[in-house]
Design a protein around this motif. Sequence first.
Motif, PDB file in Angstrom:
ATOM      1  N   ARG A 113     -30.038  10.464 -24.420  1.00 50.39           N
ATOM      2  CA  ARG A 113     -29.525   9.648 -25.528  1.00 50.39           C
ATOM      3  C   ARG A 113     -28.169  10.106 -26.031  1.00 50.39           C
ATOM      4  N   VAL A 114     -27.745  11.284 -25.616  1.00 52.44           N
ATOM      5  CA  VAL A 114     -26.511  11.872 -26.151  1.00 52.44           C
ATOM      6  C   VAL A 114     -25.657  12.392 -25.005  1.00 52.44           C
ATOM      7  N   ALA A 115     -24.360  12.197 -25.105  1.00 52.36           N
ATOM      8  CA  ALA A 115     -23.400  12.768 -24.167  1.00 52.36           C
ATOM      9  C   ALA A 115     -22.286  13.442 -24.955  1.00 52.36           C
ATOM     10  N   VAL A 116     -21.563  14.340 -24.304  1.00 57.13           N
ATOM     11  CA  VAL A 116     -20.410  14.979 -24.930  1.00 57.13           C
ATOM     12  C   VAL A 116     -19.315  15.119 -23.889  1.00 57.13           C
ATOM     13  N   ALA A 117     -18.095  14.858 -24.317  1.00 57.99           N
ATOM     14  CA  ALA A 117     -16.934  14.936 -23.437  1.00 57.99           C
ATOM     15  C   ALA A 117     -15.870  15.809 -24.077  1.00 57.99           C
ATOM     16  N   GLY A 118     -15.398  16.797 -23.343  1.00 54.47           N
ATOM     17  CA  GLY A 118     -14.318  17.637 -23.839  1.00 54.47           C
ATOM     18  C   GLY A 118     -12.985  16.950 -23.694  1.00 54.47           C
ATOM     19  N   ALA A 119     -12.206  16.949 -24.760  1.00 57.78           N
ATOM     20  CA  ALA A 119     -10.842  16.417 -24.750  1.00 57.78           C
ATOM     21  C   ALA A 119      -9.906  17.602 -24.928  1.00 57.78           C
ATOM     22  N   VAL A 120      -9.638  18.304 -23.828  1.00 57.64           N
ATOM     23  CA  VAL A 120      -8.995  19.610 -23.907  1.00 57.64           C
ATOM     24  C   VAL A 120      -7.529  19.544 -24.328  1.00 57.64           C
ATOM     25  N   GLY A 121      -6.904  18.388 -24.199  1.00 57.02           N
ATOM     26  CA  GLY A 121      -5.505  18.278 -24.580  1.00 57.02           C
ATOM     27  C   GLY A 121      -5.296  17.837 -26.007  1.00 57.02           C
ATOM     28  N   ASP A 122      -6.356  17.485 -26.707  1.00 55.47           N
ATOM     29  CA  ASP A 122      -6.235  16.991 -28.080  1.00 55.47           C
ATOM     30  C   ASP A 122      -5.690  18.086 -28.989  1.00 55.47           C
ATOM     31  N   ASP A 123      -5.084  17.661 -30.096  1.00 58.45           N
ATOM     32  CA  ASP A 123      -4.489  18.590 -31.056  1.00 58.45           C
ATOM     33  C   ASP A 123      -3.553  19.574 -30.360  1.00 58.45           C
ATOM     34  N   TYR A 124      -2.614  19.019 -29.577  1.00 56.50           N
ATOM     35  CA  TYR A 124      -1.581  19.807 -28.910  1.00 56.50           C
ATOM     36  C   TYR A 124      -2.167  20.865 -27.986  1.00 56.50           C
TER      37      TYR A 124
END
Length: 788
Positions: free
Chosen positions: A352-363
């Motif tokens: 029911r849940v997934a997570v994705a890393g956004a490694v470039g976010d916030d510079y």
Amino acid sequence: MRQTTSILSGALLASLATSSGLWAQGYGTSVAVGEDEVVVAEPLVETGPGAVFVYSRSGGEWVEGQRVEASDASQGDHFGRALALDGTTLIVGATVRENSRGAAYAFERGADGVWTESQLLLASDGADGDAFGRVVAIEDDLALVSTWGHAEGRGAVYVFRRDATGTWTEAAKLMGSDSRPNDWFGMSLALDGETILVGAPQKSGNRGAVYVFRRDAESDSWVEEAMLSEELPANASFGMAVALSGGHALVGAPGLYNGSGLVFDYRLDGEAGWVPTGALSAFDAALPGALFGSAIVDMGPEVWISAPGAGRGAGAAYVYRRDEGEWRGTDKVLVENDTGDRFATALAVGARVAVAGAVGDDYGAGTAVIIERGERDWAAVSRVWSEAQTLDPLLGGTIECSDGKAAVFDCSEVDVLSFLPVREIGGSRGVELNDVWGWVDPETGREYALVGRMDGTSFIDVTDAANPTYLGNLPKPERARANVWRDVKVYADHAYVVADGAGEHGMQVFDLRQLREVTDGPVTFEETAHYDRIHSAHNIVINEDTGFAYSVGSNGGGDSCGGGLHMIDIRSPSNPVFAGCFFDTETGNQGTGYSHDAQCVTYHGPDPDYQGREICFGANETALSIADVTDKAAPVAVASASYPNVGYSHQGWLDEEHRYLYMNDELDESAGTVVGTRTLVWDVTDLDDPILVKEHFAENGATDHNLYVKGDLMYQSNYLSGLRVLDISDRENPVEVGYFDTVPWGEDTPQMDGSWSNYPYFESGTIVVTRQREGVFLLQKRERNLLP
């Protein structure tokens, strides 16, 4: 089958990193999910140990419930480099622990929901540099831990089995039957019952391969039964990600087709073995650089595939549906991300849940997006992150260098007056610093530091160096992109600001006299004027004697002048006017005369042919370039000179008599062509014939970056070794007489991280030094211990 995480790694990692190197602290580079919790790691912290954050629902919101560290946590251990979660067991990799031997930690979740470390997993034959723990996987009582550095980069995978007492024991070590150095066997893993997939994405010129191992029940051993590969071009990175479920194997090749990427589908077919059945691509025609297939999670009827480079690096995730072995439909998970966020670099998916890393976010600091399944579709519900771990401010009085230390910093003959972290001078999460210059108000005598950030320029009153005051921020132009490089110089009480890799940035002009009026800061300033004949530029050079500025390394549009000298008349400070171009096509990597940095002066040296002329000394990637730019309509190449073991001619500065030029090369140390930080000493007594008379080598191997000369001292900002002060009273024989290491951890290795630049020209003796990730140091060199 349980696969809850897939992590981008290996050669493709470099293509996702920002120009300053890897992401600041690595938040989101590995992720995992359980039934009612999300786990996100932040492994790349250098100011302390890596950490793992556990989030759970509370009042309908996802909130941090626990922060997990290793029981023997150490600074820079990269704890959290890999995660795998199965029920109440969590495996965490820590690759830099103990000289990069690495380790994996097993945690168990108690009835109270708290994760507690239960065991340390180590390789039986571990060696320094193995990076054990780079990728992990778990299913029931079986755990896999890989090491990419083992045996000259061949790599290995260790199989651990848990017994009835809950103790994990190494049961097997897997290596490819034909492994070669730098194959990076083990950079992706998948486990399903009695079958293991192991990716080796650097094999055969980064073409890649995947090895299939099956457990032999009779001998209770793991046997290599197949190797999956395709006829692919170099750099396809086949095997960067793998997934396995019910006789189906999926293999990502994100480097294929200039980084568009494909995912190859295989089925296990009796005696025929693993049979290729086709390939998946992004249904909306991913463009080059999308890196489709960087991470794969196979949940049976659903398969998630990431494309962290899609949308100019905003990133995307695709959900494919499979019914009885046939692909039936595809959705794209829509999440609002900005250019460069790299959403879905890491993926973990549950029921029911997934997570994705956004490694470039916030510079580049990184965030993670939590996604929940609704009645019909998946939708993002929360974005989580950690607060940046930085050094605390140092204010209120001098911290003397005593017994080789000033606070936590190594030093010699250099004291700390104060320190301001990035967050205290207008930098939001993830923002790093770059260049610095200074201005003295001619009316008040007050001293100001002008500090470049990735997203703007900070103005700091440093008159009281023990208690500096942040006055305000000049943001980057709205049309520009934030990026690593920013440069600022001063003429006639005006600052001139350029940025590289920043799109249509142009040159900002700011009247510094506005700083006199700030009584209740910080203030958000507006530019006084804007020069748009250039777009991006690496540096701005100013000859204050003549009132001309020189944009160097101009690119991305406008009048680039081949990246050479773009000359600007700034004698009317708020009305810059284009004055001409100069480029020496005998220099530069592309033969365009690209100049990375320069110093332009009204020459008063010993060469009678050029006295009183305006001369520019350029560090032009491949050589030293000297030009006479007195006549802007007809500039003249005077001379150029190369030198042994050129890496990248970066920057240089004259002594005050214009007899000698001191220059640095940014890539020779990292290339291994020199031993120790090298400073090039040029005799420019005859401008037509510059002679390299000395190569000065420091005792450590840090990469050099910017240097400046004041009197008989040279002030070098040498990345990881910080500020280095050299006595040049004997011009051809520099001698180090002081230093301050702005990076109080790790070795002084040749990396592009640390002290970017310095400004040593204040009459007060205050030296302003920028450290990219941490902030601004105000230092002072003691007057004693100079050479006689």
